[in-house]
Write a protein that holds these residues in place. Sequence first.
Motif, PDB file in Angstrom:
ATOM      1  N   UNK A   1      85.054  71.837  35.163  1.00 17.99           N
ATOM      2  CA  UNK A   1      85.826  71.656  36.399  1.00 17.99           C
ATOM      3  C   UNK A   1      87.296  71.401  36.078  1.00 17.99           C
ATOM      4  N   UNK A   2      87.563  70.560  35.066  1.00 15.90           N
ATOM      5  CA  UNK A   2      88.944  70.293  34.659  1.00 15.90           C
ATOM      6  C   UNK A   2      89.657  71.581  34.255  1.00 15.90           C
ATOM      7  N   UNK A   3      88.931  72.453  33.559  1.00 14.26           N
ATOM      8  CA  UNK A   3      89.502  73.725  33.099  1.00 14.26           C
ATOM      9  C   UNK A   3      89.478  74.797  34.189  1.00 14.26           C
ATOM     10  N   UNK A   4      88.891  74.459  35.335  1.00 10.98           N
ATOM     11  CA  UNK A   4      88.799  75.363  36.488  1.00 10.98           C
ATOM     12  C   UNK A   4      88.019  76.637  36.163  1.00 10.98           C
ATOM     13  N   UNK A   5      86.991  76.488  35.344  1.00  9.14           N
ATOM     14  CA  UNK A   5      86.154  77.639  34.986  1.00  9.14           C
ATOM     15  C   UNK A   5      85.395  78.191  36.192  1.00  9.14           C
ATOM     16  N   UNK A   6      84.773  77.341  37.031  1.00  5.92           N
ATOM     17  CA  UNK A   6      84.110  77.904  38.214  1.00  5.92           C
ATOM     18  C   UNK A   6      85.070  78.703  39.100  1.00  5.92           C
ATOM     19  N   UNK A   7      86.298  78.201  39.266  1.00 10.32           N
ATOM     20  CA  UNK A   7      87.289  78.925  40.072  1.00 10.32           C
ATOM     21  C   UNK A   7      87.645  80.265  39.436  1.00 10.32           C
ATOM     22  N   UNK A   8      87.773  80.261  38.104  1.00  8.22           N
ATOM     23  CA  UNK A   8      88.124  81.496  37.400  1.00  8.22           C
ATOM     24  C   UNK A   8      87.051  82.562  37.606  1.00  8.22           C
ATOM     25  N   UNK A   9      85.788  82.152  37.520  1.00 10.18           N
ATOM     26  CA  UNK A   9      84.692  83.098  37.739  1.00 10.18           C
ATOM     27  C   UNK A   9      84.662  83.542  39.196  1.00 10.18           C
ATOM     28  N   UNK A  10      84.885  82.611  40.104  1.00 11.66           N
ATOM     29  CA  UNK A  10      84.869  82.918  41.541  1.00 11.66           C
ATOM     30  C   UNK A  10      85.948  83.931  41.898  1.00 11.66           C
ATOM     31  N   UNK A  11      87.136  83.773  41.314  1.00 10.52           N
ATOM     32  CA  UNK A  11      88.243  84.692  41.606  1.00 10.52           C
ATOM     33  C   UNK A  11      87.954  86.105  41.140  1.00 10.52           C
ATOM     34  N   UNK A  12      87.106  86.250  40.151  1.00 17.52           N
ATOM     35  CA  UNK A  12      86.753  87.578  39.636  1.00 17.52           C
ATOM     36  C   UNK A  12      85.518  88.153  40.336  1.00 17.52           C
ATOM     37  N   UNK A  13      85.208  87.617  41.488  1.00 17.12           N
ATOM     38  CA  UNK A  13      84.095  88.149  42.247  1.00 17.12           C
ATOM     39  C   UNK A  13      82.754  87.538  41.906  1.00 17.12           C
ATOM     40  N   UNK A  14      82.765  86.453  41.129  1.00 17.92           N
ATOM     41  CA  UNK A  14      81.528  85.750  40.832  1.00 17.92           C
ATOM     42  C   UNK A  14      80.927  86.030  39.479  1.00 17.92           C
ATOM     43  N   UNK A  15      81.564  86.880  38.676  1.00 20.96           N
ATOM     44  CA  UNK A  15      81.082  87.152  37.317  1.00 20.96           C
ATOM     45  C   UNK A  15      82.276  87.254  36.370  1.00 20.96           C
ATOM     46  N   UNK A  16      82.090  86.769  35.139  1.00 19.03           N
ATOM     47  CA  UNK A  16      83.186  86.821  34.165  1.00 19.03           C
ATOM     48  C   UNK A  16      82.634  86.686  32.759  1.00 19.03           C
ATOM     49  N   UNK A  17      83.270  87.338  31.816  1.00 22.19           N
ATOM     50  CA  UNK A  17      82.933  87.194  30.399  1.00 22.19           C
ATOM     51  C   UNK A  17      83.735  86.031  29.822  1.00 22.19           C
ATOM     52  N   UNK A  18      83.442  85.681  28.591  1.00 22.02           N
ATOM     53  CA  UNK A  18      84.232  84.650  27.924  1.00 22.02           C
ATOM     54  C   UNK A  18      85.695  85.070  27.832  1.00 22.02           C
ATOM     55  N   UNK A  19      85.932  86.361  27.556  1.00 22.37           N
ATOM     56  CA  UNK A  19      87.312  86.861  27.471  1.00 22.37           C
ATOM     57  C   UNK A  19      88.029  86.690  28.809  1.00 22.37           C
ATOM     58  N   UNK A  20      87.318  86.965  29.912  1.00 18.63           N
ATOM     59  CA  UNK A  20      87.907  86.781  31.242  1.00 18.63           C
ATOM     60  C   UNK A  20      88.258  85.316  31.483  1.00 18.63           C
TER      61      UNK A  20
END
Length: 365
Positions: free
Chosen positions: A38-57
């Motif tokens: 949450x601190x790193x905003x990982x859920x937000x990052x995945x959400x912004x990409x349409x709900x899926x993301x790789x480690x690189x993303x």
Amino acid sequence: MTLRLLAEVSPQDLLVALSELQNHLLGYVKSMALKCAVDLRIPDAIHRRGGVATLADIVADTEIHPAKVPDLKRMMELLSTSGIFTATAAKDSGGIGDVVYGLTTACYFLVGRCNLSPVVPYLVSPHIVSSFFGMSDWFRKEPAVAGGSLFEVAHGCSLQEMASKDAAFSSLLNDSMASDSQLFLEVIILDKGRIFRGLNSLVDVGGGHGAATLVIARAFPRIKCTVLDLPHVVSQATTSEDGNLHFIAGDMFESIPPANAVLLKNVLHDWSDEDCVKILQRCKQAIPARTKGGKVIIIEMVRGSAQGDRKISEMEDIQNVFMLHINGVERGINEWKRIFSDAGFSDDYKIMPVLGPYSVIEIYP
């Protein structure tokens, strides 16, 4: 467990038992990993990409150092096996991973316009977590000797006193309460909005900065909404632009401003049965007779909704033990019924589940 007993248990049962023990011993690692995400905003990052993301993303969209990708992968694996993210094989992972991560239903509570992400840093903050370090000593002492709640024993003051003198902790607390209130009131209005229809005025007791009340005021602009809370809380609050939300500094044990209805969201679980009775008696004095629309709206957990579901039962029990940090308690229907009766309310109350044990309760004078 003796060696003889160990020998009588099947290897599979031993493995399950050991795994259960390890999950208890290292359960805090899941909490800290979730806070980190949450601190790193990982859920937000995945959400912004349409709900899926790789480690690189994820690395590209956050402040994670590229050299930490292997460690990030370990954390994402844990949060995936524990139900926060999904993990599936990726067709193209950019060379630094072979998995694409998605959001589970649980993780959707952490993203979007209305989410619970501010609750995470509060619940795992040093002030809260360290309250439980002295739990065994606290149990050994008589209540008069123990010095109060787990929080008071650990920090020498109550949680509210800490919030009044520690701006950073106060911010964590208020942000957590606001996000929780906003989300649950949005859900309640969507599903149980009829409970507010016909009201001309409402007082939200212990409503903080008014996150819950503001949701009600926007959905029902004809209701005059007021928040009653302690002076150091309301001094930081802002009246709504349309003038439909006001703040009053006061003590709910002394008096509550008159209104058609009084709202108590996650207030009563902070207090003993005796104090709950006193609070509800003040609420009763503030509202008109039932024939004139008077009622108290309580939003609280009502334990016992699990119906055999182990995860829900465990959640209820964890929440109940967690409340020890302020000498609070989560209650079942019989405990609520007794408090309502002792406070002089009718036995014709309504309990409306919203999300499992989290319910809206209506009581009438």
